[in-house]
Write a protein that holds these residues in place. Sequence first.
Motif, PDB file in Angstrom:
ATOM      1  N   PRO A  53       0.838  -1.193   0.000  1.00  0.00           N
ATOM      2  CA  PRO A  53       0.000   0.000   0.000  1.00  0.00           C
ATOM      3  C   PRO A  53       0.875   1.245   0.000  1.00  0.00           C
ATOM      4  O   PRO A  53       2.041   1.199   0.423  1.00  0.00           O
ATOM      5  CB  PRO A  53      -0.801  -0.134   1.297  1.00  0.00           C
ATOM      6  CG  PRO A  53       0.081  -0.940   2.192  1.00  0.00           C
ATOM      7  CD  PRO A  53       0.809  -1.907   1.286  1.00  0.00           C
ATOM      8  N   PHE A  80       4.303   1.208   4.605  1.00  0.00           N
ATOM      9  CA  PHE A  80       3.747   1.829   3.409  1.00  0.00           C
ATOM     10  C   PHE A  80       4.870   2.415   2.546  1.00  0.00           C
ATOM     11  O   PHE A  80       5.854   2.937   3.064  1.00  0.00           O
ATOM     12  CB  PHE A  80       2.776   2.959   3.782  1.00  0.00           C
ATOM     13  CG  PHE A  80       1.638   2.526   4.659  1.00  0.00           C
ATOM     14  CD1 PHE A  80       0.434   2.120   4.096  1.00  0.00           C
ATOM     15  CD2 PHE A  80       1.763   2.527   6.044  1.00  0.00           C
ATOM     16  CE1 PHE A  80      -0.626   1.719   4.897  1.00  0.00           C
ATOM     17  CE2 PHE A  80       0.706   2.124   6.856  1.00  0.00           C
ATOM     18  CZ  PHE A  80      -0.491   1.718   6.287  1.00  0.00           C
ATOM     19  N   VAL A 102       4.251  -0.991  -5.760  1.00  0.00           N
ATOM     20  CA  VAL A 102       3.040  -0.362  -5.222  1.00  0.00           C
ATOM     21  C   VAL A 102       1.797  -0.994  -5.826  1.00  0.00           C
ATOM     22  O   VAL A 102       1.709  -1.192  -7.042  1.00  0.00           O
ATOM     23  CB  VAL A 102       3.047   1.159  -5.481  1.00  0.00           C
ATOM     24  CG1 VAL A 102       1.670   1.774  -5.232  1.00  0.00           C
ATOM     25  CG2 VAL A 102       4.094   1.836  -4.599  1.00  0.00           C
ATOM     26  N   ASP A 103       0.835  -1.290  -4.974  1.00  0.00           N
ATOM     27  CA  ASP A 103      -0.474  -1.769  -5.406  1.00  0.00           C
ATOM     28  C   ASP A 103      -1.346  -0.551  -5.700  1.00  0.00           C
ATOM     29  O   ASP A 103      -1.720   0.184  -4.790  1.00  0.00           O
ATOM     30  CB  ASP A 103      -1.098  -2.621  -4.299  1.00  0.00           C
ATOM     31  CG  ASP A 103      -2.439  -3.232  -4.700  1.00  0.00           C
ATOM     32  OD1 ASP A 103      -3.032  -2.783  -5.695  1.00  0.00           O
ATOM     33  OD2 ASP A 103      -2.897  -4.150  -3.990  1.00  0.00           O
ATOM     34  N   GLU A 134      -4.326  -0.231  -6.303  1.00  0.00           N
ATOM     35  CA  GLU A 134      -5.655  -0.277  -5.703  1.00  0.00           C
ATOM     36  C   GLU A 134      -5.622   0.030  -4.213  1.00  0.00           C
ATOM     37  O   GLU A 134      -6.655  -0.009  -3.542  1.00  0.00           O
ATOM     38  CB  GLU A 134      -6.290  -1.655  -5.930  1.00  0.00           C
ATOM     39  CG  GLU A 134      -6.504  -1.990  -7.393  1.00  0.00           C
ATOM     40  CD  GLU A 134      -7.350  -0.951  -8.101  1.00  0.00           C
ATOM     41  OE1 GLU A 134      -8.396  -0.570  -7.538  1.00  0.00           O
ATOM     42  OE2 GLU A 134      -6.957  -0.508  -9.208  1.00  0.00           O
ATOM     43  N   ARG A 135      -4.428   0.356  -3.698  1.00  0.00           N
ATOM     44  CA  ARG A 135      -4.291   0.636  -2.264  1.00  0.00           C
ATOM     45  C   ARG A 135      -3.451   1.891  -2.049  1.00  0.00           C
ATOM     46  O   ARG A 135      -2.371   1.869  -1.466  1.00  0.00           O
ATOM     47  CB  ARG A 135      -3.664  -0.552  -1.541  1.00  0.00           C
ATOM     48  CG  ARG A 135      -4.548  -1.801  -1.535  1.00  0.00           C
ATOM     49  CD  ARG A 135      -4.004  -2.846  -0.560  1.00  0.00           C
ATOM     50  NE  ARG A 135      -2.754  -3.428  -1.029  1.00  0.00           N
ATOM     51  CZ  ARG A 135      -1.899  -4.078  -0.221  1.00  0.00           C
ATOM     52  NH1 ARG A 135      -2.146  -4.189   1.069  1.00  0.00           N
ATOM     53  NH2 ARG A 135      -0.798  -4.604  -0.733  1.00  0.00           N
ATOM     54  N   ILE A 136      -3.950   3.018  -2.543  1.00  0.00           N
ATOM     55  CA  ILE A 136      -3.249   4.302  -2.412  1.00  0.00           C
ATOM     56  C   ILE A 136      -4.077   5.233  -1.532  1.00  0.00           C
ATOM     57  O   ILE A 136      -5.282   5.417  -1.737  1.00  0.00           O
ATOM     58  CB  ILE A 136      -2.995   4.950  -3.781  1.00  0.00           C
ATOM     59  CG1 ILE A 136      -2.058   4.061  -4.610  1.00  0.00           C
ATOM     60  CG2 ILE A 136      -2.381   6.345  -3.609  1.00  0.00           C
ATOM     61  CD1 ILE A 136      -1.804   4.579  -6.016  1.00  0.00           C
ATOM     62  N   LYS A 166      -8.074   5.762  -2.106  1.00  0.00           N
ATOM     63  CA  LYS A 166      -9.034   4.959  -1.373  1.00  0.00           C
ATOM     64  C   LYS A 166      -9.328   5.473   0.029  1.00  0.00           C
ATOM     65  O   LYS A 166     -10.320   5.080   0.650  1.00  0.00           O
ATOM     66  CB  LYS A 166      -8.521   3.515  -1.287  1.00  0.00           C
ATOM     67  CG  LYS A 166      -8.348   2.843  -2.650  1.00  0.00           C
ATOM     68  CD  LYS A 166      -9.667   2.813  -3.428  1.00  0.00           C
ATOM     69  CE  LYS A 166      -9.589   1.966  -4.681  1.00  0.00           C
ATOM     70  NZ  LYS A 166      -8.993   2.661  -5.812  1.00  0.00           N
ATOM     71  N   PHE A 220      -5.153   3.515   7.799  1.00  0.00           N
ATOM     72  CA  PHE A 220      -4.754   3.135   6.434  1.00  0.00           C
ATOM     73  C   PHE A 220      -4.669   1.621   6.265  1.00  0.00           C
ATOM     74  O   PHE A 220      -4.980   1.100   5.202  1.00  0.00           O
ATOM     75  CB  PHE A 220      -3.447   3.820   6.062  1.00  0.00           C
ATOM     76  CG  PHE A 220      -3.603   5.266   5.687  1.00  0.00           C
ATOM     77  CD1 PHE A 220      -4.384   5.643   4.606  1.00  0.00           C
ATOM     78  CD2 PHE A 220      -2.980   6.270   6.419  1.00  0.00           C
ATOM     79  CE1 PHE A 220      -4.535   6.990   4.262  1.00  0.00           C
ATOM     80  CE2 PHE A 220      -3.114   7.608   6.078  1.00  0.00           C
ATOM     81  CZ  PHE A 220      -3.905   7.970   5.002  1.00  0.00           C
ATOM     82  N   LYS A 221      -4.264   0.920   7.303  1.00  0.00           N
ATOM     83  CA  LYS A 221      -4.231  -0.544   7.168  1.00  0.00           C
ATOM     84  C   LYS A 221      -5.641  -1.099   6.974  1.00  0.00           C
ATOM     85  O   LYS A 221      -5.846  -2.058   6.215  1.00  0.00           O
ATOM     86  CB  LYS A 221      -3.571  -1.167   8.392  1.00  0.00           C
ATOM     87  CG  LYS A 221      -2.052  -1.049   8.377  1.00  0.00           C
ATOM     88  CD  LYS A 221      -1.396  -1.849   9.480  1.00  0.00           C
ATOM     89  CE  LYS A 221       0.111  -1.842   9.330  1.00  0.00           C
ATOM     90  NZ  LYS A 221       0.795  -2.623  10.395  1.00  0.00           N
ATOM     91  N   LEU A 264      -6.851   0.480   3.302  1.00  0.00           N
ATOM     92  CA  LEU A 264      -6.031   0.132   2.125  1.00  0.00           C
ATOM     93  C   LEU A 264      -5.739  -1.355   2.123  1.00  0.00           C
ATOM     94  O   LEU A 264      -4.764  -1.814   1.529  1.00  0.00           O
ATOM     95  CB  LEU A 264      -4.713   0.931   2.133  1.00  0.00           C
ATOM     96  CG  LEU A 264      -4.828   2.446   2.117  1.00  0.00           C
ATOM     97  CD1 LEU A 264      -3.440   3.078   2.054  1.00  0.00           C
ATOM     98  CD2 LEU A 264      -5.698   2.951   0.978  1.00  0.00           C
TER      99      LEU A 264
END
Length: 368
Positions: free
Chosen positions: A97, A125, A168-169, A171-173, A196, A363-364, A367
């Motif tokens: 993430p 992160f 970096v994913d 879909e998890r920003i 997100k 965030f955990k 994300l």
Amino acid sequence: MDKHTEITNVLTEKDVPDEGRRNMMKLTGAGMVALGVASLTTGKTFAQSSIKLSDEWDKKFAKSDKVDHKKITFKNRYGITLAADLYQPKNASGKLPAIVVGGPFGAVKEQSSGLYAQIMAERGFVTLAFDPSYTGESGGEPRNIASPDINTEDFSAAVDCIGMQGNVDRERIGMIGICGWGGMALNAVAVDKRVKAVVASTMYDMTRVMSKGYNDSVTLEQRTQGLKQLSQQRWEDAGKAAPAYQAPYNVLKGGEPQFMLDYHDYYMTPRGYHPRAVNSGNAWSQTTPLSFMNMPLLTYISEISPRPVLFIHGEKAHSLYMGKTAYENAAEPKEMMIIPGASHVDLYDQVDVIPFDKLTSFFKQHLA
């Protein structure tokens, strides 16, 4: 986390600290910027012809041995090259993430945003702290100007950049905006659906404070007079083919409210002084307030939903009323955390006050 108080309802007016309120009312006028005291006098023009990144660790915090760091550059969609610091957890594997971090208004990535970024990288992160257009090591001329549109775009360009990193994913920003860049971050996330989750820490709504003054105390007559003055300044700038700058904020004259003393203690002492920061003895252009006075940043804040937003503010922050309004206008899911006894500037760099455990869990969760 017993030192922190979380609330799920909007604070009332009585919750705004009384300290300095009367003095704040004196700091009004349409030309007000982040520090609220810049006078309209010609200062130095800060020219920059090319991007030149410093090789030294010139940040206001110690380098962590738990993260890898490197400087990078990227362009926003206006073609301005931005300079940034990329922080990554050491020995991490797989797609991670990521969080982009910006702010405060008039600061550089070597100050608060870099501190947030490095600590969040320690917590797993990939993070990126950047200098906004026209400031710090980033490009753009003339120097030391700001724009609600361009600086909002800077955040989305940072998302472009971090999403291009191989580990970096996309879909998890997430995003963190501090002080005046808290409002910018909220504005960016409202339109940029790739993000997100977003945190606004000790936020300012710069369009509100520039157009209405602190505590919305500027009258229509004062606003009109300020706009007339700024409009005339455009003739002066056009005639010289260069902007005039406000007087640098670097000397206390006595009688300032507490929050001005707090700003000075951060930006003008070894605690936070950085020669590239606008607020560290440099200056914004005189006409910087114009676009902020005509373009409300948080018009579409409700469109962040259904993505979550977390507001963090100090109990004694002079800016708390702006966070309250933003929280009220945001749609669920939303959350506000009030830090007991904390001032606005405490959330810049006081690691025992900034709720990093809360930031991490937020965030955990969102994300994941």
